[in-house]
Design a protein around this motif. Structure first.
Motif, short mmCIF file in Angstrom:
data_model
loop_
_atom_site.label_atom_id
_atom_site.label_comp_id
_atom_site.label_asym_id
_atom_site.label_seq_id
_atom_site.Cartn_x
_atom_site.Cartn_y
_atom_site.Cartn_z
N THR A 87 12.14 -8.81 -22.99
CA THR A 87 12.03 -8.00 -21.77
C THR A 87 10.62 -8.11 -21.24
O THR A 87 10.38 -7.43 -20.21
N ASN A 89 8.28 -6.64 -22.23
CA ASN A 89 7.76 -5.03 -22.05
C ASN A 89 7.27 -4.68 -23.30
O ASN A 89 7.83 -4.47 -24.34
N ALA A 92 8.94 -1.75 -25.27
CA ALA A 92 10.41 -1.85 -25.36
C ALA A 92 10.46 -1.40 -26.85
O ALA A 92 9.80 -2.18 -27.69
N TYR A 138 20.65 -2.70 -19.48
CA TYR A 138 20.27 -3.98 -18.77
C TYR A 138 20.72 -4.14 -17.48
O TYR A 138 20.06 -4.27 -16.35
N LEU A 148 14.76 -6.80 -12.57
CA LEU A 148 14.33 -6.17 -13.61
C LEU A 148 12.65 -5.78 -13.97
O LEU A 148 12.20 -6.81 -14.24
N MET A 153 13.40 -0.54 -16.56
CA MET A 153 14.14 -0.78 -17.68
C MET A 153 13.95 0.62 -18.65
O MET A 153 14.54 1.14 -19.36
N LYS A 240 18.80 -15.48 -23.84
CA LYS A 240 18.82 -14.10 -23.86
C LYS A 240 19.98 -13.50 -24.40
O LYS A 240 19.94 -12.19 -25.07
#
Lengths: 335, 348
Positions: A87, A89, A92, A138, A148, A153, A240
């Motif tokens: 992600t 991120n 996360a 997601y 996204l 998210m 993914k």
């Protein structure tokens, strides 16, 4: 980003030390606890078993607990590494994204509505729950024009986590008897888990550990950005999906054994990246070992903090993890 | 024909959009309708005629007791708490400029929940009674909400407040508060556990007039204050740079609005527990009905919040009767999927 440790030799040496530390922590976890035991008794419990109370506790309670702690810690940390990479991120993790709550909800539902108590089935139900919430997060996170984004998210994850948490609470209110059985499990704990809890999950966890280790090259490529990765010939969709499957196996498996335990998946990957930089060849093994160490240490702490009661280890990790999480959130340059 | 009705005197001038007025009137009507159904329906069915008789003071004994002692306070609390939560959500969404923000997502209700569960655990006696008056519970919850709000604000402060940082810190603190709540429940006496979990899920079960009278002042003071602030919220939504260049002190306004929002959410949670998703869904539907100007959005959000909680309570009392399902379960079960649906429909 380069880590604190630069040379490969140093990395290998420190990784070896960390593995040793993990072994020491597991040994400590076997010896220390509410029932007083010594190192000598612990060794004798395996070499010269005499059926005494102390020996029984060491063989049937402490050892499984240490093994389960290591397995769950490793899995949660790896799930965090993969999720943060996929992600892109930094905050996360499977708990923030509601995967743990989803798996938990499905298990509570199975227990109270379908009277399921077989461990084999628990595992599958937890996988199902983690998958459902991962997909929901997601899809919800990528809705809208901007696609996204990390913040969407995160929020989507919080919504899904809150929804599953509420529904779980509601089910427990309606079914008071189940409440006492699952309350401690829901808090996230590795206390009183027998090795039989771990066996059905272990094959999946092992597959996921090996899979994560083998994936380091793809992870490094993907970190360059999705477009760059594509132009370098990576099949990003396949990547993914594969990473998603691994994450679900790791998170679902952990929850099936230990209940939802938070913040390991956030804290550990950051620490590993701080040490060895962004190269996933190193990040993955370091995270795995540190995940095990952190969970077992937290679990030992949980036995002593409010004697004679035990604190669920999930509470401990949450309390350790929150300041760290806030630090990351403050450091990040979010617009 | 003009779109607006103008109310003007020497001191103020006020534009009321006709559409908003119309929508509000319909919503008031719906609220009233559900309230009257809710008064009559339940374990003891009371016919509409008897309800009217009882409300006008000419009803029979048992009906009077059920309506006046049990159902009316419960329904009023549902209305006030629903409106408060929805308003709190509308404000937060304005400050943070994100439709997913709400008091529960930011951890404010978790802070209130932790304070309340601690209160229940600490002051429970062996015989499952509270050793101090239940009247202090709301004080504990509001304090918890305030502390949580303050903590989020302090930790998110870094030369000003970035909305994203506010959310992230909120999500993190929420997890911590939930962990601490679990700790309290696990460590506390086991008889406190069911009590605490029911309360945490959110229910208006067993409220009495004392609760209503304690909650009402909060609502009556905060709501007008908020409406006076609606203008600032409108500007705030344009973004930090724009509102600063329009001469607004962005951070001061944001702080005050956050304070009002926390007070609304905290006081509501004190009496009903954490009824989730109302603060998320209420303002969202309101925005679809009347657009995003806060003068219109706030009142409509309030009514919608009241309707949502009323319906959830009504469903919880009747669908699985004689089992009472807490209203919070319904708001979560219906609120979350509905919210996801809305998001898809809006953005494709």
């Amino acid at each position: 980003m380069n880590g604190v440790i630069q040379s490969s030799k140093a990395k290998i040496a420190i990784l070896a030390l960390a593995v040793l530390l993990l072994a020491v922590c597991m040994a400590l976890s076997v010896v220390f606890g509410y029932t007083d035991t010594s190192w000598k008794t612990a060794v004798a419990a395996f070499t010269d078993f005499n059926g005494s109370n102390q020996h029984l506790i060491i063989r049937n309670a402490r050892l499984p607990r240490a093994l389960i702690g290591a397995a769950v810690g490793i899995s949660l940390a790896l799930a965090g590494v993969l999720l943060q990479a996929v992600t892109r991120n930094p905050i996360a993790s499977t708990d923030i994204f509601g995967l743990n709550a989803g798996a938990g909800f499905f298990i509570v539902m199975a227990v109270s509505f379908f009277q399921i108590s077989s461990l084999q089935q628990f595992t599958w139900i937890a996988f199902l729950g983690a998958t459902v919430s991962a997909l929901a997060v997601y899809i919800l996170g990528s809705a809208g024009r901007s696609g996204l984004t990390p913040i969407k998210m995160t929020l989507a994850g919080a919504v899904i986590a809150a929804m599953f948490a509420s529904l779980t609470q509601g089910m427990l209110v309606a079914n008071q008897k189940a409440l006492e059985e699952v309350l401690f499990w829901l808090a996230g704990s590795i206390q009183g888990r027998k090795l039989e809890f771990l066996y059905p999950v272990l094959p999946y966890l092992l597959i996921a550990w090996i899979g994560s280790l083998l994936m380091f090259r793809q992870l490094n490529t993907f970190l360059l950005g999705e477009d760059v990765a594509k132009s370098l010939g990576q099949r990003t969709l396949l990547f993914k999906v594969l990473a998603g499957v691994l994450i679900v196996l790791l998170a679902g498996g952990s929850v099936a054994v230990a209940g939802p335990i938070s913040f390991i998946g956030i804290v550990v990957p950051h620490f590993a990246r701080y040490l060895v930089g962004n190269d996933h060849r190193w990040v993955i093994p370091f995270s795995a070992v540190f995940g095990g160490i952190l969970l077992i240490t937290a679990d030992i702490g949980a036995r002593y903090i409010v004697l004679p009661e035990e604190v669920p280890v999930g509470v401990m990790t949450a309390l350790i993890g929150t300041p760290f999480f806030i630090h990351i959130a403050r450091k990040g340059s979010f617009k | 024909m003009s779109k607006y009705i103008t109310a003007r005197s020497k001191r103020f001038s006020f534009l009321i959009e006709k559409k908003t007025l119309f929508t509000s009137l319909i919503l008031i009507f719906i609220t009233m309708a559900i309230m009257s159904v809710s008064i009559g329906v339940g374990e003891l069915y009371i016919s509409p005629l008897d309800v009217i008789k009882s409300l006008t003071g000419t009803g029979a004994g048992i009906n009077n007791v059920v309506i006046h002692e049990f159902r009316l306070p419960r329904i009023l609390i549902a209305v006030i708490a629903g409106a408060s939560l929805s308003l709190a959500g509308a404000i937060l969404q304005g400050i943070i400029r994100n439709p997913l923000a709400s008091p529960d997502m930011l951890g404010i209700t978790s802070g209130a929940g932790f304070a309340a569960v601690t209160f229940i655990t600490v002051f429970s006696s062996q015989s499952n009674n509270l050793t101090v008056s239940i009247g202090y519970l709301p004080v504990a919850a509001v304090t918890g909400a305030f502390l949580m709000g303050a903590l989020i604000y302090l930790l998110a402060w870094k030369r000003g407040i970035s909305p994203v940082r506010l959310i992230l810190i909120g999500v993190g603190l929420m997890t911590a508060a939930q962990a601490l709540t679990t700790l309290m429940i696990v460590l506390g006496p086991i008889y406190a556990a069911p009590q605490a979990t029911i309360w945490l899920t959110g229910t208006v079960y067993a409220t009495n007039w004392k609760d209503v009278y304690s909650l009402l002042p909060w609502f009556l003071i905060l709501t007008p204050l908020l409406l006076a602030f609606a203008r600032k919220l409108n500007v705030q939504e344009l973004g930090d740079d724009v509102s600063a260049s329009l001469g607004h002190s962005v951070n001061k306004n944001r702080f005050l609005l956050l304070l009002i929002s926390t007070a609304l959410a905290g006081s509501a949670v004190a009496f009903t527990g954490a009824i989730g998703f109302v603060g998320l869904v209420g303002p969202h539907i309101a925005r679809r009905l009347v657009g995003s100007s806060f003068g219109a959005l706030l009142p409509v959000s309030g009514f919608l919040g009241a309707i949502i909680v009323l319906l959830a309570d009504l469903a919880g009392r009747t669908i699985f009767s004689p089992l009472e399902v807490p209203a919070g379960v319904f708001t979560a079960a219906i609120g979350a999927p509905y919210f996801i649906y809305l998001l898809f429909k809006n953005h494709g």
